[in-house]
Design an enzyme around this catalytic site. Sequence first.
Site, PDB file in Angstrom:
ATOM      1  CD  GLU A 123      15.879   1.586 -21.523  1.00  0.00           C
ATOM      2  OE1 GLU A 123      14.817   1.912 -20.967  1.00  0.00           O
ATOM      3  OE2 GLU A 123      16.679   2.263 -21.720  1.00  0.00           O
TER       4      GLU A 123
ATOM      5  N   GLY B 275      43.978   2.523 -39.391  1.00  0.00           N
ATOM      6  CA  GLY B 275      44.748   3.394 -39.548  1.00  0.00           C
ATOM      7  C   GLY B 275      44.169   4.839 -39.598  1.00  0.00           C
TER       8      GLY B 275
ATOM      9  CB  SER C 265      29.467   0.715 -17.062  1.00  0.00           C
ATOM     10  OG  SER C 265      29.502   0.679 -18.541  1.00  0.00           O
TER      11      SER C 265
END
Length: 396
Positions: free
Chosen positions: A244, A349, A376
């Site tokens: 995965e 931008g 994480s």
Amino acid sequence: MALNFDFSEEQRMLEESVYKWAINWLEPQMEHMYEIDEMPPTLFKETANLGINGIVFEEKYGGAGMGYVETLLAYENIARVSNALSMTVGASQTLCFDNFRRNASEEQKEYVLPKACSGEWIGCLGITEPNAGSDAMSMATKAEKKGDKYIINGSKTFITNAPVGQFMTFYAKTDPAAGPKGISAFFFEFDKVKGCTVEKIKKWGMRTSPTGLVTFDDMELPAENLIGGLNKGVAILTSGLCTERITLSGCTLGSQRSCLELCLKYAKERVAFGKPIASFQSIQDKLANMYTGYLASKWLAYSAASYCDSQKNKSGGKGTDLDRMAAASLLFCGEMGTKIALDAVQIFGGYGYCTEYAISRHFLDQKLWEIGAGTSEIRRMIIARELLRDDFKSGR
Ligand SMILES: Cc1cc2nc3c(=O)[nH]c(=O)nc-3n(C[C@H](O)[C@H](O)[C@H](O)COP(=O)(O)OP(=O)(O)OC[C@H]3O[C@@H](n4cnc5c(N)ncnc54)[C@H](O)[C@@H]3O)c2cc1C
């Protein structure tokens, strides 16, 4: 002797065909579908025609008999147009059906996998619960045996594809007193059960990839819907996490690559102070960082996929180099992807802030990869655990 970092002819053809389809078929509808947050209804029939639904499945089930390198390549090339839909395909074909393939009985596979390959069925995988995310083993969903049935009560949240799926695999406590050793894996077809409801969850990113809260209220399942034996759930769950994390790295790779390509084009065309913005050093710095970040992400992910393909035990898990490499792959790709997407918005931008530009979708989708498939923080815990185990003796 040189290390061969190039793809084979067959892999190149796969890359080309998936990208060509993504740019011709997906791209024109993405802005609208993202706006209304709907998956293109025939997506899985399309990916079936591309031959990527059962990319690692055996040919007897309708699969292509390829490996995880090819899976990563396919997911990267879908994600060059849509990170979100690449995740949706991965959640169905890798998280749900591939893990099912590795753990189900032959009879179960013969019934399920051909429908996964043909695109008739979309799959989803239920691990996360409202009160059990990173700490998945503290799940509260229960499966109580009554005669030849299991009665399921509980809920699973953030389930990719649940609002559109036909098939689901999930985990439940079959012996709550035994903790992680009392978890089992199950499957069911949505239209064959009572007592299961799905509520669509609204998201600001990964739109088009349907996400749902699945609630089980005395849902009855026949005992034969158990996968891989009673109380074997943890081994089944962990056996799917490496593939995965490796293959879903492709979602972020595709976005990274597109951000770089779109920015190169835009920076040459957009003029400010009488010059293309590409002539400004601060824009060039960003482009150089994007390129370097993409390349580092790419080879980390493909080396993990290639290592996985070379292993007899493709499940990885605690105590393997594969576990560390898979976690490192998605950790680095995910965080780098967010940096690259942020730089891309900056280069565009004000236009980068508008939904008309694909950059905005890559940016919104990308953040998920620091959260989904284990955050994480959890990936760092896995990497550190495996480093401390072998003091990095393997060098992998
Ligand atoms: C769009 C989307 C799609 C998803 N698809 C699926 C799916 O198909 N199937 C499925 O089962 N799940 C899915 N998920 C769920 C996803 O895997 C979880 O969101 C993820 O595992 C984190 O769980 P949580 O959200 O409950 O956060 P929590 O576990 O509550 O974490 C909150 C924060 O605390 C941190 N944290 C937790 N424990 C520790 C620790 N020990 N040390 C340090 N920090 C820690 C986390 O890193 C995070 O930053 C999806 C999520 C999203 C947003």
